[in-house]
Design an enzyme around this catalytic site. Structure first.
Site, PDB file in Angstrom:
ATOM      1  N   ARG B  60       0.830  -1.211   0.000  1.00  0.00           N
ATOM      2  CA  ARG B  60       0.000   0.000   0.000  1.00  0.00           C
ATOM      3  C   ARG B  60       0.860   1.253   0.000  1.00  0.00           C
ATOM      4  NH1 ARG B  60      -2.770  -2.834   3.743  1.00  0.00           N
ATOM      5  NH2 ARG B  60      -2.395  -1.383   5.436  1.00  0.00           N
ATOM      6  N   TYR B  64       0.292   4.471  -2.264  1.00  0.00           N
ATOM      7  CA  TYR B  64       0.179   5.862  -1.794  1.00  0.00           C
ATOM      8  C   TYR B  64       1.164   6.764  -2.538  1.00  0.00           C
ATOM      9  CZ  TYR B  64      -2.032   3.334   2.075  1.00  0.00           C
ATOM     10  OH  TYR B  64      -2.818   2.497   2.819  1.00  0.00           O
ATOM     11  N   TYR B  86     -12.263  10.341   1.083  1.00  0.00           N
ATOM     12  CA  TYR B  86     -13.414  10.112   1.957  1.00  0.00           C
ATOM     13  C   TYR B  86     -13.047  10.514   3.384  1.00  0.00           C
ATOM     14  CZ  TYR B  86     -11.184   5.816   3.625  1.00  0.00           C
ATOM     15  OH  TYR B  86     -10.319   4.915   4.177  1.00  0.00           O
ATOM     16  N   HIS B  88     -12.042  12.675   6.402  1.00  0.00           N
ATOM     17  CA  HIS B  88     -11.161  13.838   6.519  1.00  0.00           C
ATOM     18  C   HIS B  88      -9.884  13.528   5.750  1.00  0.00           C
ATOM     19  CE1 HIS B  88      -8.487  16.817   8.156  1.00  0.00           C
ATOM     20  NE2 HIS B  88      -9.419  17.324   8.931  1.00  0.00           N
ATOM     21  N   ALA B 118     -14.661   9.541  10.075  1.00  0.00           N
ATOM     22  CA  ALA B 118     -15.351   8.418  10.720  1.00  0.00           C
ATOM     23  C   ALA B 118     -15.339   8.609  12.234  1.00  0.00           C
ATOM     24  CB  ALA B 118     -14.665   7.112  10.340  1.00  0.00           C
TER      25      ALA B 118
END
Lengths: 295, 256
Positions: B60, B64, B86, B88, B118
């Site tokens: 990942r 990124y 999605y 903040h 979230a």
């Protein structure tokens, strides 16, 4: 340096799947490049030795971060490789890339080229910093002219990208044209765009309406009926599991992984550093060897 | 410009974030699901999803970095770029921070606009006030990789528990065995019967959030997916700090 990222993760069309060219594709490569009929608008068919050299060179080139990207076109229903397509000559300066396609003889005339290139160009525009995709072909190759015309390409008006051969016809499609004509965020969305936007509009309304945000199932059903959302979608929208509605709209439920990766600790904590020094003095190790004897 | 689009479709997008999305030349999107991406695509003719950069077995961190490269390529081409994330954009998100840092270093104007995360949804949906007992937040894997001190007198929130222990950052999810390691770590501070909440905010307003209470001892066998978060209520009463209280009383008297 930016590596060109064009993964095959999402490269699927209705009947086809694209995967990166690999060493096991030597036979397909030979079938295409050694076949006189397939090569008639490209060049002379290659001999076995030439195929071998060309295949190895192509594979090597695809491994480079900014090299060409070759994809094997695979029929989904029988997992058979039926051709190759590519995105190459990716130019950051001119913000363009070349595309091309070859199909084995038995796979021609089935609309595969349109499907495969549609998925590939979609992916290229999504993943690469380019604004134009171009293709070159001989004027006599009417099948290619029809294919690129159907995909929304038009003749490049005097513009010659680097790598384009002088005698060949160059067609281009630009990002805004591609977006406009595809008119959908993803190819292969099974529901019509109108229905999709109807559902999205409904969800947005519920999300921003104080009256609907915590409405009962019955109230939501009434609103959906008023907004003429199809019964199958109404039922799918109100299911607690996302699978049904996502399936109908042709989207994936959860797309992201996470957006942050935790760093692993670096080797040894600093306190242990002095302890590493004694082993340099070889004699000091001797007592250590005696330790097992104490047991 | 990096903006957050919030969690719930239609509910959380701020007018400012929408304006940035609509006015930019190019919009990059890293959002929670396909429907949200469809919604975002309707706001701008050139929304480019970053989803294709993820891949099973692919680190990942590489994904990124590729996100950052793609965004900056357009910035360097002179375009006004908006990256819509999605929640903040600065919370549990490496790429937006990095992209802004590099863009500024290269002399471009770059900025982040906050969004509803979230975490914000969690407080509302679970009725938790972080000010009541305090609240600790850890990335779940980090809790295992490093020696951290948990205060069982405060709330504990563990993020990204669905991929806990994935040292290569290459998996979409990790299994029960990995979660058992977490249970063992948490058992150092909490009784196994203590309840853990598995929480997931709703991305569509027609759905309810996932709120599932389960005993810590049974957590390894529970279904925990990448969007899920673990919330653990305090297990211990707050212990008064008599020394500090005495000092404060003394101070109050002298200032009276």
């Amino acid at each position: 340096m930016i590596a060109f990222v064009l993964t095959t993760a999402a490269l699927t069309a209705a009947r086809l799947r694209l995967r990166a060219l690999a060493a096991r594709d030597r036979v397909l490569f030979r079938t295409l490049y050694a076949d006189a009929a397939t090569m008639r608008y490209i060049g002379r068919p290659l001999s076995s030795a030439q195929v071998e050299v060309s295949f190895c060179a192509t594979l090597d080139a695809t491994r480079k971060p900014r090299g060409p990207r070759f994809f094997v076109i695979v029929e989904q229903h029988r997992s058979a490789a039926v051709g190759l397509c590519s995105i190459r000559r990716i130019s950051m300066r001119e913000r363009c890339a070349e595309t091309g396609i070859m199909l084995v003889r038995g796979a021609c005339g089935r609309g595969y080229a349109d499907e495969a290139l549609g998925a590939l160009i979609d992916a290229a525009f999504r993943a690469l910093p380019i604004d134009t995709v171009w293709a070159q072909y001989r004027r006599a190759n009417t099948a290619a002219a029809c294919l690129f015309g159907a995909l929304g390409f038009s003749e490049a008006d005097g513009w010659r990208p680097r790598g384009a051969r002088l005698r060949l016809c160059v067609s281009i499609v630009q990002r805004p044209v591609w977006r406009m004509q595809s008119n959908q965020p993803e190819r292969g969305v099974p529901m019509s765009n109108t229905i999709g936007s109807n559902v999205i509009g409904f969800l947005e309304n519920v999300g921003r309406s104080a009256a609907l945000r915590h409405a009962s199932r019955e109230q939501l059903l009434q609103v959906m009926q008023r907004e003429e959302i199809a019964p199958v979608l109404r039922s799918a929208l109100l299911q607690p599991q996302r699978m049904a509605i996502d399936g109908l709209l042709g989207v994936r439920e959860t797309m992201y992984c996470t957006n942050q990766g935790t760093k692993l600790p670096k080797k040894a904590p600093p306190k242990k550093t002095p302890a590493k020094a004694p082993p340099k003095k070889t004699p000091a190790k001797k007592p250590a060897k005696k330790v097992p004897a104490k047991r | 410009m990096c903006v957050g689009i919030g969690i719930t479709l239609g509910s959380h997008l701020t007018p400012l974030a929408r304006n940035y999305i609509e006015k930019s030349d190019v919009v990059f999107a890293a959002v929670s699901d396909g429907i949200v991406e469809l919604w975002l695509s309707a706001m701008h003719p050139d929304v480019r999803s970053l989803q294709s950069l993820y891949g099973e077995g692919k680190s990942r961190m590489r994904t990124y970095r590729e996100m950052v490269d793609l965004m900056l390529a357009e910035v360097r081409a002179g375009k006004h770029v908006c990256a819509a994330f999605y929640g903040h954009p600065g919370v549990f998100a490496w790429a937006p921070h990095k992209a802004i840092e590099i863009a500024r270093r290269e002399g471009y104007r770059a900025h982040m606009e906050s969004g509803i995360s979230a975490e914000d949804c969690l407080y509302a949906d679970l009725g938790i006030d972080p000010g009541e007992f305090g609240c600790q937040h850890y990335e779940a894997s980090q809790l295992l990789y490093y020696q951290r001190r948990i205060d069982p007198g405060a709330y504990l929130v563990l993020w990204q528990a669905g991929v806990i222990g994935d040292k290569a950052l290459a998996r979409v999810a990790t299994d029960n065995a990995y979660r058992q390691v977490l249970v063992d770590r948490l058992a150092e501070d909490y009784p196994l019967a203590h309840k853990v909440i598995i929480y997931r905010a709703a991305t569509l307003a027609v759905h309810a959030p996932r709120i599932e209470r389960i005993a810590l001892g049974k957590l390894a066998a529970a279904r925990i997916e990448p969007p899920d978060t673990l919330v653990i209520a305090p297990a211990r009463k707050l212990v008064p700090n008599t020394k500090m209280l005495r000092r404060l009383t003394k101070l109050a008297r002298t200032h009276a």
